[in-house]
Design an enzyme around this catalytic site. Structure first.
Site, mmCIF file in Angstrom:
data_model
loop_
_atom_site.group_PDB
_atom_site.id
_atom_site.type_symbol
_atom_site.label_atom_id
_atom_site.label_comp_id
_atom_site.label_asym_id
_atom_site.label_seq_id
_atom_site.Cartn_x
_atom_site.Cartn_y
_atom_site.Cartn_z
ATOM 1 N N VAL A 33 0.825 -1.210 0.000
ATOM 2 C CA VAL A 33 0.000 0.000 0.000
ATOM 3 C C VAL A 33 0.862 1.263 0.000
ATOM 4 O O VAL A 33 0.481 2.288 -0.567
ATOM 5 C CB VAL A 33 -0.943 -0.031 1.250
ATOM 6 C CG1 VAL A 33 -1.559 1.316 1.508
ATOM 7 C CG2 VAL A 33 -2.019 -1.085 1.080
ATOM 8 N N GLU A 129 -16.040 -7.661 -1.396
ATOM 9 C CA GLU A 129 -15.505 -8.865 -2.046
ATOM 10 C C GLU A 129 -15.768 -10.132 -1.233
ATOM 11 O O GLU A 129 -16.128 -11.179 -1.773
ATOM 12 C CB GLU A 129 -13.992 -8.697 -2.273
ATOM 13 C CG GLU A 129 -13.291 -9.921 -2.812
ATOM 14 C CD GLU A 129 -13.859 -10.383 -4.147
ATOM 15 O OE1 GLU A 129 -13.611 -9.714 -5.142
ATOM 16 O OE2 GLU A 129 -14.582 -11.415 -4.186
ATOM 17 N N GLY A 134 -16.225 -16.089 -0.097
ATOM 18 C CA GLY A 134 -15.198 -15.967 0.944
ATOM 19 C C GLY A 134 -13.887 -15.423 0.408
ATOM 20 O O GLY A 134 -13.798 -14.271 -0.013
ATOM 21 N N GLY A 187 -17.474 -27.770 12.205
ATOM 22 C CA GLY A 187 -17.516 -26.301 12.281
ATOM 23 C C GLY A 187 -17.917 -25.633 10.978
ATOM 24 O O GLY A 187 -17.819 -24.413 10.851
ATOM 25 N N LYS A 205 -26.102 -14.432 -2.011
ATOM 26 C CA LYS A 205 -24.904 -14.298 -2.846
ATOM 27 C C LYS A 205 -25.276 -14.148 -4.322
ATOM 28 O O LYS A 205 -24.646 -13.392 -5.063
ATOM 29 C CB LYS A 205 -23.971 -15.477 -2.603
ATOM 30 C CG LYS A 205 -23.379 -15.416 -1.176
ATOM 31 C CD LYS A 205 -22.815 -16.735 -0.704
ATOM 32 C CE LYS A 205 -22.216 -16.619 0.689
ATOM 33 N NZ LYS A 205 -21.869 -17.923 1.278
HETATM 34 N N1 HSE Z 1 -22.377 -20.274 5.924
HETATM 35 C C1 HSE Z 1 -21.625 -19.900 4.771
HETATM 36 C C2 HSE Z 1 -21.225 -21.151 3.985
HETATM 37 C C3 HSE Z 1 -20.425 -19.126 5.219
HETATM 38 O O1 HSE Z 1 -21.438 -22.269 4.482
HETATM 39 O O2 HSE Z 1 -20.738 -21.040 2.871
HETATM 40 C C4 HSE Z 1 -19.768 -18.283 4.163
HETATM 41 O O3 HSE Z 1 -20.605 -17.285 3.634
#
Ligand code: HSE
Length: 323
Positions: A33, A129, A134, A187, A205
């Protein structure tokens, strides 16, 4: 050296991952940067939690106005999750002249026109973004290096939880309930997995992708959406017998007459299609453009550090433009 000062809203899993991303790669980030980059204030109630980051108690504030009205803060990162108060806070931050970065797909999708209008009216940047895919830099590519295209179609595996469950049903012969419990134990799925398994997260999305690619905003509630809760072992076997796999696909197509059709639903995908090989919790966005042809963006669609990577990418882009 100029310093870019950041106010962070939320120090949960993603907030901590973003903070850690900056901590881990501060030298690379600041060199690229050409300025110091610091998170100076954090809006968070839970100040005592063990987080494995170096954060001092006097960075915490309890009133978001302490961030919005701080003349020294250049950028606000919103990582509270949920639609409200996140959307109101983002608009308020922009009205106070702050550039805003978020990973919050629910808040962006439900308020896209209002938030992009707030950015225009205040002449600030609004970047999101990390809200789709992700860590995959898909929005930046679609809106930057590939922006010359007239996009005609997007097919996305944009929810890691459901992709993981469908993968375990298909490859490990699990039934839906067992695969969901496995996803929760690892998780990937939330304790309340409704937004994922009902396709709501994927619809958020898709709403963002359509707004960006086709300049067409559809509220996620108006996207026909079917989740994966009705997928049985028999359906998985039927797909296999037809040389297909079942994927939860967020799909939008521009028809010949220019009309755009869109939906989220479990879809049979031929095993030779690149989307069929997006396994476990990974995400991919497959697009068609009239110049470039077919493109696929693939990678980790969730997780604190991949999401932190995308959030910091947005922060760096803003920082480069304002120093
Ligand atoms: N709960 C979302 C997934 C997390 O399982 O893709 C990321 O947006």
């Amino acid at each position: 050296m100029k310093e870019i000062k950041i106010g962070l809203l939320g120090l949960g899993n993603i907030g901590t991952g973003t903070y850690k991303s900056l901590e881990m790669n501060k030298d690379i980030i600041e060199k690229s940067v050409g300025a110091k980059v610091d998170i100076v204030k954090i809006l968070e109630k839970d100040i005592d939690r063990e987080r494995d980051i170096t954060v001092s108690k006097d960075q915490f504030v309890s009133d978001p106005e302490d961030i919005f009205q701080d003349p020294e803060i250049d950028i606000v990162i919103e990582l509270l999750g949920g639609v409200e108060p996140a959307a109101t806070f983002m608009e308020r931050a922009m009205d106070c002249g702050k550039h805003v970065v978020t990973a919050n797909k629910a808040a962006v999708a439900a308020n896209y026109p209002k938030l992009t209008e707030a950015a225009k009216r205040n002449n600030v940047m609004f970047k999101f973004e990390a809200s789709v895919g992700g860590g995959i830099p898909v929005l930046t590519a679609l809106d930057g290096a590939a922006r010359a295209n007239r996009y005609t179609e997007v097919l996305g595996i944009v929810n890691g939880t459901t992709n993981y469950i469908l993968h375990m049903m298909s490859e490990e012969d699990m039934d839906y309930e067992t695969a969901l419990k496995d996803a929760q134990a690892k998780g990937f799925a939330e304790a309340d997995p409704t937004a994922d398994v009902e396709g709501i997260d994927a619809a958020n999305k898709l709403s963002i992708l359509m707004a960006l690619m086709f300049d067409k905003y559809v509220h996620p509630k108006d996207i026909p959406t079917t989740g994966i809760t009705e997928i049985t072992k028999e359906k998985i076997a039927e797909a296999k017998a037809n040389d297909c796999v079942i994927k939860l696909i967020a799909h939008a197509t521009v028809q010949e007459d220019g009309e755009i059709t869109y939906e989220v639903r479990p879809t049979f995908i031929r095993t030779y299609h690149p989307l069929a090989n997006v396994l476990k919790e990974f995400n991919a966005v497959y697009v068609k453009g009239n110049l470039v042809g077919k493109l696929m963006f693939y990678g980790p669609g969730a997780g604190p550090l991949p999401t932190g990577s995308a959030v910091m990418g947005d922060v760096m882009e803003i920082a480069r433009r304002i120093i």
